[in-house]
Scaffold this motif. Structure first.
Motif, PDB file in Angstrom:
ATOM      1  N   ARG A  44     -12.341  16.698  -4.307  1.00  0.00           N
ATOM      2  CA  ARG A  44     -11.045  16.104  -3.425  1.00  0.00           C
ATOM      3  C   ARG A  44     -11.293  15.825  -2.355  1.00  0.00           C
ATOM      4  O   ARG A  44     -10.358  14.786  -1.770  1.00  0.00           O
ATOM      5  CB  ARG A  44      -9.303  17.296  -3.879  1.00  0.00           C
ATOM      6  N   ARG A  80     -10.172  12.823  -0.504  1.00  0.00           N
ATOM      7  CA  ARG A  80      -9.304  12.900   1.127  1.00  0.00           C
ATOM      8  C   ARG A  80      -9.985  12.919   2.353  1.00  0.00           C
ATOM      9  O   ARG A  80      -9.022  12.092   3.402  1.00  0.00           O
ATOM     10  CB  ARG A  80      -8.935  14.573   1.323  1.00  0.00           C
ATOM     11  N   THR A  84     -10.010   9.127   2.781  1.00  0.00           N
ATOM     12  CA  THR A  84      -8.555   8.063   2.829  1.00  0.00           C
ATOM     13  C   THR A  84      -8.464   8.220   4.307  1.00  0.00           C
ATOM     14  O   THR A  84      -7.728   7.217   5.001  1.00  0.00           O
ATOM     15  CB  THR A  84      -8.029   8.371   2.105  1.00  0.00           C
ATOM     16  N   TYR A  85      -8.259   9.420   4.648  1.00  0.00           N
ATOM     17  CA  TYR A  85      -7.861  10.062   5.942  1.00  0.00           C
ATOM     18  C   TYR A  85      -8.221   9.065   7.384  1.00  0.00           C
ATOM     19  O   TYR A  85      -7.418   8.158   7.867  1.00  0.00           O
ATOM     20  CB  TYR A  85      -8.243  11.072   6.157  1.00  0.00           C
ATOM     21  N   TRP A 112      -5.366   9.151  -7.725  1.00  0.00           N
ATOM     22  CA  TRP A 112      -5.326   9.207  -6.430  1.00  0.00           C
ATOM     23  C   TRP A 112      -4.511   8.116  -6.167  1.00  0.00           C
ATOM     24  O   TRP A 112      -4.762   6.897  -6.285  1.00  0.00           O
ATOM     25  CB  TRP A 112      -6.999   9.352  -5.568  1.00  0.00           C
ATOM     26  N   LYS A 122       0.821   6.770  -1.144  1.00  0.00           N
ATOM     27  CA  LYS A 122       1.205   7.689  -0.455  1.00  0.00           C
ATOM     28  C   LYS A 122       0.039   9.005   0.196  1.00  0.00           C
ATOM     29  O   LYS A 122       0.985   9.661   1.140  1.00  0.00           O
ATOM     30  CB  LYS A 122       0.961   8.588  -1.978  1.00  0.00           C
ATOM     31  N   GLU A 123      -0.954   9.001   0.272  1.00  0.00           N
ATOM     32  CA  GLU A 123      -2.411   9.124   0.889  1.00  0.00           C
ATOM     33  C   GLU A 123      -2.007   8.867   2.635  1.00  0.00           C
ATOM     34  O   GLU A 123      -1.614   9.082   3.644  1.00  0.00           O
ATOM     35  CB  GLU A 123      -3.383   9.656   1.099  1.00  0.00           C
ATOM     36  N   TRP A 124      -1.456   7.759   2.749  1.00  0.00           N
ATOM     37  CA  TRP A 124      -1.559   6.970   3.911  1.00  0.00           C
ATOM     38  C   TRP A 124      -0.516   6.421   4.628  1.00  0.00           C
ATOM     39  O   TRP A 124       0.058   5.967   5.453  1.00  0.00           O
ATOM     40  CB  TRP A 124      -2.103   4.765   3.534  1.00  0.00           C
TER      41      TRP A 124
END
Length: 607
Positions: free
Chosen positions: A363, A367, A370-371, A522, A526-528
């Motif tokens: 994870r 993360r 992705t960041y 994933w 949503k993360e971006w």
């Protein structure tokens, strides 16, 4: 398991080239001028201090000799013909074997009346994959060069390629036939040493075995002398002599194969390889790579408006000023192992790769990637464009490293803005069946530059966007399948993909493949989403600081520092716990994270 002619063509060509993941034609080349302007002329001149030449010409030939060490000569015409013959002699039988096996099964079923069960078909195809993977591995081992990059892509796509291929080719990601240490030192001496200097004047230690060896270069651990700012542990990246014509010849072979099979393939791979041929030339200049490395680091080290320092969740090595030339680059040393060997190292240390600690790290890895890619792509548009498990490091202290910035891409401002809107539309949609939201996503995808087949379903554009950037989707709109090789995949509807975003897709697919391998749902969208919102706000001028905000900057910095300190202390404390207790703590954290993820997923689908 039965395959359509579309799937057979895709799998067989992918076995020979490794580019199913490159689902669209090429991307714009980043020229040396663009990179240099992004970093500034002063930065470039600093890094050239100490080199034995000015900025070299890209067509410059490899050196021929140094202190008795013989440098490899560029391939002759005869050598190139032999290499091409070896490629064709091995690639075509792999391609033909899949069509032949499919025809054999159809004959047995339709003409001989032998009805094969799914289990029987699976056994047949497993044997076919095993034979194909063995043949491909043997060919790449013999030829090396650019074909190694195809192996890297296949090995990183466990979600797409058969297990036999990903396992057989996993060894090509970071340890390829190293050149002799004497030759490596000769290249360094010719590129970096001043007149009358000895190798020992610059390095007091230089490991004979490289840390990693790839198609273009290999890296050695070394220690700089006091004369050059030491003692300081560094990594030295050294380009293979005469490698440029060999790799460009390899791409020419792949282009020809793609051109020959153009009518049988679901996508225009000829255009892909033509663009890769253009891109590859920049990877031979380490000065450009050093500048790109600094530029990406500087973009991540501060907030989008530059007003605050930000924590980068992974380590990016920094080049050593004055010790960078076209064929040699000295940079920070990252102590750890590439992701491609992480599982092997865990087993050696008695750590279960499927343990709660491993899932927790998975994870953290997702993360961090992705960041970093999200901010680089959405904020500056300048990002690392060659992500694969050999370029991602698991460091000894538990951090994550990202190396090899030889291939970078720049997205235009307008395209970046539209892409941000696509991410927001995906992240903020009210469930997967809301017609208004689906139309908005599809319209934005078309505005982004996605072109579809004339007979594509109305939901095709939206399905492509959701397939690529939201791995938590259960059912794609329009009844499309999530499998990339399925004849009903939305990827099949693509006529062309926006050139600016081809390698954004490659980065997205890497993260998608990792999440699949780690069995962690994933959603990049949503993360971006928050990053995209910040980028749009900044473009609209909403980030202008006022006097009230300035007074609170120092307090926020203190809070951020305390949070970082507390997080580091907690992590250190957990790692020092006895193994059984550490496993229990990790399991509890994973359980909480899973619960939160499921809750967020249910809330999103019920909107």
């Amino acid at each position: 398991m039965r395959f359509s002619s579309y799937s057979i063509a895709a799998i067989s060509f992918s076995a020979a080239t490794g580019f199913v993941g490159a689902f669209s034609p090429g991307s714009p080349r980043i020229t040396s001028r663009a990179i240099y302007e992004g970093a500034g002329a002063a930065s470039i001149s600093r890094r050239l201090v100490g080199c034995n030449s000015a900025v070299p010409n890209l067509s410059e030939e490899a050196p021929t000799a140094s202190e008795g060490v013989e440098f490899p000569a560029p391939l002759s015409k005869v050598d190139r013909l032999k290499r091409a013959a070896t490629f064709w002699g091995n690639a075509l039988p792999i391609v033909a074997s899949y069509f032949g096996k499919n025809a054999e099964i159809q004959i047995r079923e339709r003409l001989l009346g032998q009805c094969l069960s799914d289990e029987e078909c699976e056994v047949i195809w497993d044997e076919q994959h095993e034979a194909g993977a063995e043949k491909l591995s043997s060919t790449i081992t013999e030829l090396k060069g650019f074909y190694v990059k195809t192996a890297q892509i296949i090995a990183s796509r466990a979600d797409l390629f058969p297990r036999q291929y990903t396992e057989k080719l996993s060894g090509f990601t970071d340890n390829l036939d190293p050149m002799p240490v004497e030759l490596a030192k000769a290249v360094v001496s010719q590129e970096l040493l001043r007149k009358d200097e000895k190798f020992e004047d610059m390095f007091i230690e230089f490991d004979e075995l490289p840390l990693g060896s790839a198609s273009i270069a290999q890296v050695h651990r070394a220690v700089l002398s006091e004369k050059y700012g030491g003692p300081r542990e560094v990594a030295v990246k050294i380009q293979r002599p005469a490698i440029e014509p060999k790799l460009l010849g390899d791409i020419a072979n792949l282009k020809q194969l793609a051109k020959t099979l153009r009518e049988s393939l679901p996508l225009d791979y000829y255009t892909v390889f033509s663009e890769l041929e253009t891109q590859l030339t920049d990877e031979f200049d380490f000065v450009k790579e050093a500048v790109a490395m600094d530029r990406i680091y500087n973009g991540l080290a501060r907030s989008i408006d530059g007003s605050e320092e930000t924590e980068i969740p992974l380590v990016i090595p920094r080049p050593v000023p004055g010790l960078i030339c076209r064929r040699v680059m000295v940079m920070d040393f990252l102590k750890g192992v590439p992701l491609s060997r992480a599982r092997e190292e865990m087993l050696k240390k008695g750590i279960d790769p499927d343990s709660p600690e491993s899932k927790l790290f998975g994870r953290k890895l997702l993360r961090a990637l992705t960041y970093v890619f999200g901010r680089s792509i959405l904020e500056t548009g300048f990002f690392h464009a060659d992500p694969h498990p050999g370029n991602i490091f698991v460091l000894d202290d538990g951090r994550i490293g990202l190396i090899d910035f030889g291939q970078v891409k720049q997205i235009s401002g307008r395209r970046r803005e539209t892409f941000s809107k696509v991410m927001l539309a995906l992240a903020n949609r009210e469930g997967d069946g809301n017609a208004e939201d689906l139309k908005k996503i599809g319209d934005l995808a078309l505005e982004l530059g996605v072109e579809l087949n004339d007979d594509a379903k109305p939901e095709a554009a939206c399905a492509v966007a959701m397939w690529l950037w939201d791995g938590t989707v259960d059912n794609l709109p329009g009844g499309y399948d999530k499998g990339e090789l399925s004849p009903n995949s939305p990827v099949k509807e693509l006529k062309s993909f926006p050139q600016d975003l081809v390698l954004v897709g490659r980065s997205s697919i890497l993260i998608k493949g990792l999440s699949s391998r780690l069995n962690i749902p994933w959603s990049l969208a949503k993360e971006w989403g928050p990053i995209a919102q910040n980028a749009l706000d900044y473009s609209a001028g909403k980030f202008a600081p006022d006097s009230k905000e300035k007074s609170g900057v120092r307090f926020r910095d203190v809070l951020r520092l305390m949070k970082r300190w507390g997080k580091a202390k907690a992590t250190a404390a957990v790692t020092k716990l006895p193994s059984p207790l550490r496993t229990r703590v990790a399991a509890a954290i994973v359980k909480v994270q899973d619960r939160r993820a499921r809750k967020a997923l249910v809330v999103n689908k019920n909107k």
